[in-house]
Motif scaffolding. Structure first.
Motif, short mmCIF file in Angstrom:
data_model
loop_
_atom_site.label_atom_id
_atom_site.label_comp_id
_atom_site.label_asym_id
_atom_site.label_seq_id
_atom_site.Cartn_x
_atom_site.Cartn_y
_atom_site.Cartn_z
N LYS A 1 0.77 -1.31 -0.82
CA LYS A 1 -0.22 0.40 -0.22
C LYS A 1 0.95 1.20 0.08
O LYS A 1 0.28 2.42 -0.44
CB LYS A 1 -1.30 0.13 1.07
CG LYS A 1 -1.81 -0.60 1.19
CD LYS A 1 -3.11 -1.01 2.78
CE LYS A 1 -3.45 -0.04 2.11
NZ LYS A 1 -4.73 -0.55 4.22
N TYR A 2 1.80 1.55 0.55
CA TYR A 2 3.01 2.55 1.25
C TYR A 2 4.00 2.42 0.54
O TYR A 2 5.09 3.66 0.25
CB TYR A 2 2.87 2.95 2.47
CG TYR A 2 1.08 3.24 2.62
CD1 TYR A 2 -0.39 3.96 2.89
CD2 TYR A 2 0.86 1.90 3.76
CE1 TYR A 2 -1.25 3.72 2.87
CE2 TYR A 2 -0.55 1.78 4.65
CZ TYR A 2 -0.87 2.59 3.74
OH TYR A 2 -2.66 3.49 4.24
N GLN B 1 -2.05 9.01 -5.97
CA GLN B 1 -0.76 8.69 -5.74
C GLN B 1 0.24 7.19 -5.73
O GLN B 1 0.84 7.28 -5.09
CB GLN B 1 -0.95 8.88 -3.60
CG GLN B 1 0.45 9.57 -2.98
CD GLN B 1 0.13 9.08 -1.78
OE1 GLN B 1 -1.48 8.99 -1.56
NE2 GLN B 1 0.64 10.12 -0.61
N ARG B 2 0.07 6.25 -5.04
CA ARG B 2 0.49 5.09 -5.23
C ARG B 2 0.68 4.23 -6.70
O ARG B 2 1.27 3.79 -6.91
CB ARG B 2 -1.00 3.97 -4.36
CG ARG B 2 -0.68 4.35 -2.70
CD ARG B 2 -2.41 3.00 -3.14
NE ARG B 2 -2.14 3.51 -1.37
CZ ARG B 2 -2.61 2.93 -0.35
NH1 ARG B 2 -4.36 2.05 -0.89
NH2 ARG B 2 -3.33 3.37 0.57
N GLU C 1 -14.13 11.89 -1.32
CA GLU C 1 -11.89 10.88 -0.98
C GLU C 1 -13.36 10.70 0.66
O GLU C 1 -13.82 11.89 1.33
CB GLU C 1 -11.41 12.57 -0.97
CG GLU C 1 -11.73 12.73 -2.15
CD GLU C 1 -10.42 12.05 -3.22
OE1 GLU C 1 -9.85 11.70 -2.60
OE2 GLU C 1 -10.50 11.68 -4.35
N ARG D 1 -5.97 9.40 -4.10
CA ARG D 1 -5.31 7.76 -3.53
C ARG D 1 -4.24 7.22 -4.46
O ARG D 1 -3.21 6.65 -3.77
CB ARG D 1 -5.42 7.08 -2.46
CG ARG D 1 -4.75 6.32 -1.69
CD ARG D 1 -5.83 6.39 -0.38
NE ARG D 1 -6.46 6.96 0.90
CZ ARG D 1 -7.26 7.25 1.09
NH1 ARG D 1 -7.50 6.19 1.45
NH2 ARG D 1 -7.61 8.44 2.19
N LYS D 2 -4.51 7.00 -5.24
CA LYS D 2 -4.85 5.85 -6.98
C LYS D 2 -3.59 6.43 -7.23
O LYS D 2 -3.09 6.23 -7.83
CB LYS D 2 -6.13 5.50 -7.97
CG LYS D 2 -5.85 4.20 -8.73
CD LYS D 2 -6.98 4.33 -9.58
CE LYS D 2 -6.26 3.02 -10.45
NZ LYS D 2 -7.36 2.53 -11.57
N SER E 1 -7.84 8.47 5.50
CA SER E 1 -6.97 6.91 6.34
C SER E 1 -7.97 7.06 7.29
O SER E 1 -8.28 7.71 8.39
CB SER E 1 -6.01 6.96 6.25
OG SER E 1 -5.28 6.40 7.11
N LEU F 1 -10.52 2.99 -4.72
CA LEU F 1 -9.50 4.07 -4.13
C LEU F 1 -9.83 4.90 -4.59
O LEU F 1 -10.01 5.23 -6.01
CB LEU F 1 -8.07 4.25 -4.63
CG LEU F 1 -6.98 2.92 -4.08
CD1 LEU F 1 -5.62 2.77 -4.44
CD2 LEU F 1 -7.88 3.24 -1.93
#
Length: 163
Positions: free
Chosen positions: A12-13, A55-56, A86, A52-53, A89, A48
């Motif tokens: 994930k990160y 970003q990842r 959105e 966030r998508k 977390s 997602l």
């Protein structure tokens, strides 16, 4: 951190997208009742939020779903459920805060003909309180799905769990 937690965290990160296929391989070998094996129509990855998508660079649940789909020979419907807003977390939220956080955060974007009466399997990397899974399942059920099952790689402890 336990090995499974470390793997999911890296997925994930830390950009470890390739590990999703390994998770899918293990998840695809889970035992399911015969009726689920016979009826499952498609996999629905938890969507997602677009930020966030970006970003990842990927949706980890979709990567896992595609890995499972390859082994189960059923489709992945990535574009049926989308994030309608959105959410923050959930890693540090209580179970009640998680429910509030995801309430109203999904909607049906595309309604395939096969959705009506279907047995769908929602895919996520980790379940904690099931707030996200249940919210996604609700919109699928309201759109006509008959049965919704879940498959996740792991279960994280929620605040208030007895260990």
């Amino acid at each position: 951190m336990e090995p499974a937690s470390s793997i999911v965290h890296a997925l994930k990160y830390e950009g470890w997208a390739a590990v999703a296929n390994e998770l899918a391989q293990r998840m695809s070998r889970l035992s399911w009742p015969r009726d689920v094996l016979d009826e499952r129509a498609a996999l629905i990855p938890i969507p997602l939020a677009s930020a966030r998508k970006r970003q990842r660079g990927y949706n980890q649940s979709a990567l896992i779903a595609h890995g499972i789909a390859k082994r189960w020979r059923i489709p992945v419907w990535e574009d049926v459920v989308i994030r309608s807003r959105e959410t923050s977390s959930q890693t540090r939220l209580t179970p009640e805060q998680r429910l509030d956080n995801v309430a109203g955060s999904f909607r049906i974007d595309r309604r395939p003909e096969e959705l009506g009466g279907a047995h769908l399997i929602v895919v996520d990397d980790v379940v904690t309180t099931a707030a996200t899974l249940n919210t996604c399942a609700t919109v699928l059920y309201e759109a006509g799905a008959r049965i919704i099952s879940y498959v996740t790689f792991g279960r994280a402890h929620a605040s208030g769990d007895r260990l």
